[in-house]
Scaffold this motif. Structure first.
Motif, mmCIF file in Angstrom:
data_model
loop_
_atom_site.group_PDB
_atom_site.id
_atom_site.type_symbol
_atom_site.label_atom_id
_atom_site.label_comp_id
_atom_site.label_asym_id
_atom_site.label_seq_id
_atom_site.Cartn_x
_atom_site.Cartn_y
_atom_site.Cartn_z
ATOM 1 N N GLU A 7 -24.771 -24.163 -49.149
ATOM 2 C CA GLU A 7 -25.588 -25.209 -49.767
ATOM 3 C C GLU A 7 -25.358 -25.255 -51.270
ATOM 4 O OE1 GLU A 7 -30.248 -25.396 -50.384
ATOM 5 O OE2 GLU A 7 -29.703 -25.714 -48.280
ATOM 6 N N LEU A 8 -25.344 -26.469 -51.782
ATOM 7 C CA LEU A 8 -25.248 -26.707 -53.217
ATOM 8 C C LEU A 8 -26.259 -27.801 -53.527
ATOM 9 C CD1 LEU A 8 -23.691 -26.396 -55.951
ATOM 10 C CD2 LEU A 8 -22.201 -28.231 -55.130
ATOM 11 N N SER A 9 -27.108 -27.567 -54.511
ATOM 12 C CA SER A 9 -28.107 -28.585 -54.828
ATOM 13 C C SER A 9 -28.371 -28.612 -56.329
ATOM 14 C CB SER A 9 -29.411 -28.315 -54.079
ATOM 15 O OG SER A 9 -29.975 -27.086 -54.485
ATOM 16 N N GLY A 10 -28.931 -29.710 -56.773
ATOM 17 C CA GLY A 10 -29.283 -29.834 -58.177
ATOM 18 C C GLY A 10 -29.736 -31.231 -58.513
ATOM 19 N N VAL A 11 -30.045 -31.416 -59.776
ATOM 20 C CA VAL A 11 -30.504 -32.702 -60.283
ATOM 21 C C VAL A 11 -29.520 -33.143 -61.360
ATOM 22 C CG1 VAL A 11 -32.376 -33.896 -61.486
ATOM 23 C CG2 VAL A 11 -32.910 -32.162 -59.759
ATOM 24 N N ILE A 12 -29.115 -34.394 -61.276
ATOM 25 C CA ILE A 12 -28.124 -34.942 -62.198
ATOM 26 C C ILE A 12 -28.760 -36.074 -62.999
ATOM 27 C CG2 ILE A 12 -25.899 -36.117 -62.377
ATOM 28 C CD1 ILE A 12 -25.178 -34.789 -59.695
ATOM 29 N N ILE A 47 -19.532 -39.908 -65.540
ATOM 30 C CA ILE A 47 -18.601 -38.848 -65.945
ATOM 31 C C ILE A 47 -18.344 -37.907 -64.781
ATOM 32 C CG2 ILE A 47 -18.274 -36.901 -67.524
ATOM 33 C CD1 ILE A 47 -20.150 -38.560 -69.464
ATOM 34 N N LEU A 48 -19.403 -37.519 -64.082
ATOM 35 C CA LEU A 48 -19.231 -36.632 -62.930
ATOM 36 C C LEU A 48 -18.375 -37.284 -61.852
ATOM 37 C CD1 LEU A 48 -22.774 -35.049 -62.705
ATOM 38 C CD2 LEU A 48 -20.633 -33.900 -63.289
ATOM 39 N N ALA A 49 -18.582 -38.569 -61.621
ATOM 40 C CA ALA A 49 -17.778 -39.271 -60.617
ATOM 41 C C ALA A 49 -16.301 -39.234 -60.991
ATOM 42 C CB ALA A 49 -18.259 -40.717 -60.475
ATOM 43 N N ARG A 50 -16.006 -39.328 -62.282
ATOM 44 C CA ARG A 50 -14.620 -39.323 -62.749
ATOM 45 C C ARG A 50 -13.985 -37.934 -62.675
ATOM 46 N NH1 ARG A 50 -13.012 -38.269 -67.848
ATOM 47 N NH2 ARG A 50 -15.073 -38.725 -68.683
ATOM 48 N N ILE A 51 -14.746 -36.899 -63.009
ATOM 49 C CA ILE A 51 -14.140 -35.570 -63.113
ATOM 50 C C ILE A 51 -14.278 -34.713 -61.862
ATOM 51 C CG2 ILE A 51 -14.459 -35.525 -65.602
ATOM 52 C CD1 ILE A 51 -16.751 -33.517 -65.163
ATOM 53 N N LEU A 52 -15.134 -35.093 -60.933
ATOM 54 C CA LEU A 52 -15.398 -34.222 -59.798
ATOM 55 C C LEU A 52 -14.162 -33.941 -58.943
ATOM 56 C CD1 LEU A 52 -17.650 -32.579 -58.640
ATOM 57 C CD2 LEU A 52 -18.294 -34.504 -57.210
#
Length: 143
Positions: A50-55, A62-67
Protein backbone atom coordinates in the motif's frame (compact mmCIF):
# COMPACT_ATOMS: atom_id res chain seq x y z
CA UNK A 1 -3.99 32.58 -6.22
CA UNK A 2 -6.52 30.41 -8.03
CA UNK A 3 -9.94 30.83 -6.36
CA UNK A 4 -11.53 28.03 -8.37
CA UNK A 5 -13.53 25.80 -6.04
CA UNK A 6 -12.49 22.16 -6.36
CA UNK A 7 -15.03 19.72 -7.68
CA UNK A 8 -15.40 16.94 -5.13
CA UNK A 9 -14.91 13.66 -6.94
CA UNK A 10 -13.91 10.09 -6.23
CA UNK A 11 -12.07 7.67 -8.49
CA UNK A 12 -12.01 3.91 -7.89
CA UNK A 13 -10.18 1.65 -10.34
CA UNK A 14 -8.94 -1.91 -10.27
CA UNK A 15 -6.71 -3.55 -12.83
CA UNK A 16 -5.87 -7.24 -12.78
CA UNK A 17 -2.68 -8.13 -14.61
CA UNK A 18 -0.34 -11.12 -14.40
CA UNK A 19 -2.27 -12.64 -11.51
CA UNK A 20 -2.03 -9.46 -9.44
CA UNK A 21 -4.57 -6.86 -8.41
CA UNK A 22 -3.83 -3.13 -8.58
CA UNK A 23 -6.32 -0.73 -7.02
CA UNK A 24 -6.29 3.05 -6.98
CA UNK A 25 -8.64 5.26 -5.02
CA UNK A 26 -8.50 9.03 -5.22
CA UNK A 27 -10.78 11.61 -3.65
CA UNK A 28 -10.65 15.37 -3.97
CA UNK A 29 -11.04 17.19 -0.68
CA UNK A 30 -12.74 20.54 0.01
CA UNK A 31 -9.36 22.29 0.37
CA UNK A 32 -8.39 21.20 -3.18
CA UNK A 33 -5.95 18.49 -2.12
CA UNK A 34 -6.36 14.94 -3.39
CA UNK A 35 -6.17 11.89 -1.17
CA UNK A 36 -4.68 8.90 -3.01
CA UNK A 37 -4.46 5.24 -2.03
CA UNK A 38 -2.68 2.62 -4.17
CA UNK A 39 -2.90 -1.06 -3.25
CA UNK A 40 -1.36 -4.04 -4.97
CA UNK A 41 -0.97 -7.70 -4.28
CA UNK A 42 -1.90 -11.18 -5.36
CA UNK A 43 -5.51 -11.92 -6.25
CA UNK A 44 -5.81 -13.84 -2.96
CA UNK A 45 -4.51 -10.90 -0.93
CA UNK A 46 -4.93 -7.70 -3.00
CA UNK A 47 -3.96 -5.27 -0.22
CA UNK A 48 -0.52 -6.67 0.51
CA UNK A 49 1.31 -3.49 -0.57
CA UNK A 50 0.00 0.00 0.00
CA UNK A 51 1.03 3.55 -0.78
CA UNK A 52 -1.08 6.49 0.32
CA UNK A 53 -0.90 10.21 0.82
CA UNK A 54 -2.34 13.62 0.12
CA UNK A 55 -1.25 15.68 -2.87
CA UNK A 56 -1.68 19.44 -3.20
CA UNK A 57 -3.73 20.56 -6.19
CA UNK A 58 -0.90 22.69 -7.57
CA UNK A 59 1.48 19.70 -7.48
CA UNK A 60 -0.69 17.44 -9.66
CA UNK A 61 0.58 18.69 -13.06
CA UNK A 62 4.21 18.30 -11.99
CA UNK A 63 3.65 14.87 -10.47
CA UNK A 64 1.81 13.73 -13.59
CA UNK A 65 4.82 14.80 -15.68
CA UNK A 66 7.56 13.29 -13.52
CA UNK A 67 5.93 10.15 -12.14
CA UNK A 68 6.55 7.83 -15.10
CA UNK A 69 10.24 8.65 -15.56
CA UNK A 70 10.85 8.41 -11.82
CA UNK A 71 9.07 5.06 -11.62
CA UNK A 72 11.15 3.94 -14.60
CA UNK A 73 14.29 4.91 -12.70
CA UNK A 74 13.15 2.97 -9.64
CA UNK A 75 12.29 -0.03 -11.83
CA UNK A 76 15.73 0.21 -13.47
CA UNK A 77 17.34 -0.10 -10.03
CA UNK A 78 15.63 -3.50 -9.89
CA UNK A 79 16.73 -4.40 -13.43
CA UNK A 80 13.24 -3.86 -14.90
CA UNK A 81 12.84 -1.88 -18.14
CA UNK A 82 9.42 -0.23 -18.63
CA UNK A 83 9.88 1.20 -22.14
CA UNK A 84 12.70 2.46 -24.32
CA UNK A 85 12.34 6.15 -23.49
CA UNK A 86 11.98 5.44 -19.77
CA UNK A 87 14.87 2.98 -19.98
CA UNK A 88 17.04 5.64 -21.60
CA UNK A 89 16.30 8.10 -18.80
CA UNK A 90 16.87 5.43 -16.17
CA UNK A 91 20.21 4.57 -17.80
CA UNK A 92 21.20 8.24 -17.76
CA UNK A 93 20.29 8.40 -14.08
CA UNK A 94 22.46 5.35 -13.36
CA UNK A 95 25.36 7.08 -15.10
CA UNK A 96 24.53 10.58 -13.79
CA UNK A 97 22.36 10.39 -10.61
CA UNK A 98 21.39 14.08 -10.74
CA UNK A 99 20.29 14.01 -14.41
CA UNK A 100 17.05 15.92 -15.03
CA UNK A 101 16.91 17.36 -11.51
CA UNK A 102 16.92 21.04 -10.68
CA UNK A 103 20.21 22.59 -9.66
CA UNK A 104 20.46 23.53 -6.01
CA UNK A 105 22.24 26.67 -4.87
CA UNK A 106 24.93 24.50 -3.27
CA UNK A 107 25.49 22.61 -6.55
CA UNK A 108 25.71 25.86 -8.47
CA UNK A 109 28.28 27.17 -5.99
CA UNK A 110 30.29 23.92 -6.19
CA UNK A 111 30.21 24.09 -9.97
CA UNK A 112 31.61 27.61 -9.98
CA UNK A 113 34.26 26.80 -7.35
CA UNK A 114 35.46 23.74 -9.26
CA UNK A 115 35.50 25.61 -12.58
CA UNK A 116 37.47 28.47 -11.04
CA UNK A 117 39.90 25.92 -9.52
CA UNK A 118 40.61 24.61 -13.02
CA UNK A 119 38.80 21.25 -12.76
CA UNK A 120 37.88 19.67 -16.09
CA UNK A 121 34.27 19.35 -17.18
CA UNK A 122 34.56 15.56 -16.76
CA UNK A 123 35.84 15.97 -13.18
CA UNK A 124 33.06 18.41 -12.30
CA UNK A 125 30.43 16.15 -13.91
CA UNK A 126 31.58 13.16 -11.88
CA UNK A 127 31.68 15.15 -8.64
CA UNK A 128 28.19 16.58 -9.16
CA UNK A 129 26.56 13.44 -10.60
CA UNK A 130 25.68 15.16 -13.86
CA UNK A 131 26.61 14.64 -17.48
CA UNK A 132 29.51 16.55 -19.03
CA UNK A 133 27.00 18.14 -21.42
CA UNK A 134 24.91 19.40 -18.47
CA UNK A 135 28.02 20.89 -16.89
CA UNK A 136 29.09 22.59 -20.12
CA UNK A 137 25.59 24.03 -20.66
CA UNK A 138 25.38 25.28 -17.08
CA UNK A 139 28.79 26.93 -17.31
CA UNK A 140 27.74 28.55 -20.58
CA UNK A 141 24.53 29.86 -18.97
CA UNK A 142 26.40 31.36 -16.02
CA UNK A 143 29.19 33.03 -18.01
Amino acid sequence: MDDTKPVLMTLEREVIDSGRSFRISATTMPDGHTSILLRSGSLDDPGTHELSGVIAREDLPILARILKPELASIAAWQGISLDERAHTMAQRRRDHPKAYTLWTTAEQESLMEMAEAGKTIAQIAKALGRSPKAIALRLEETS
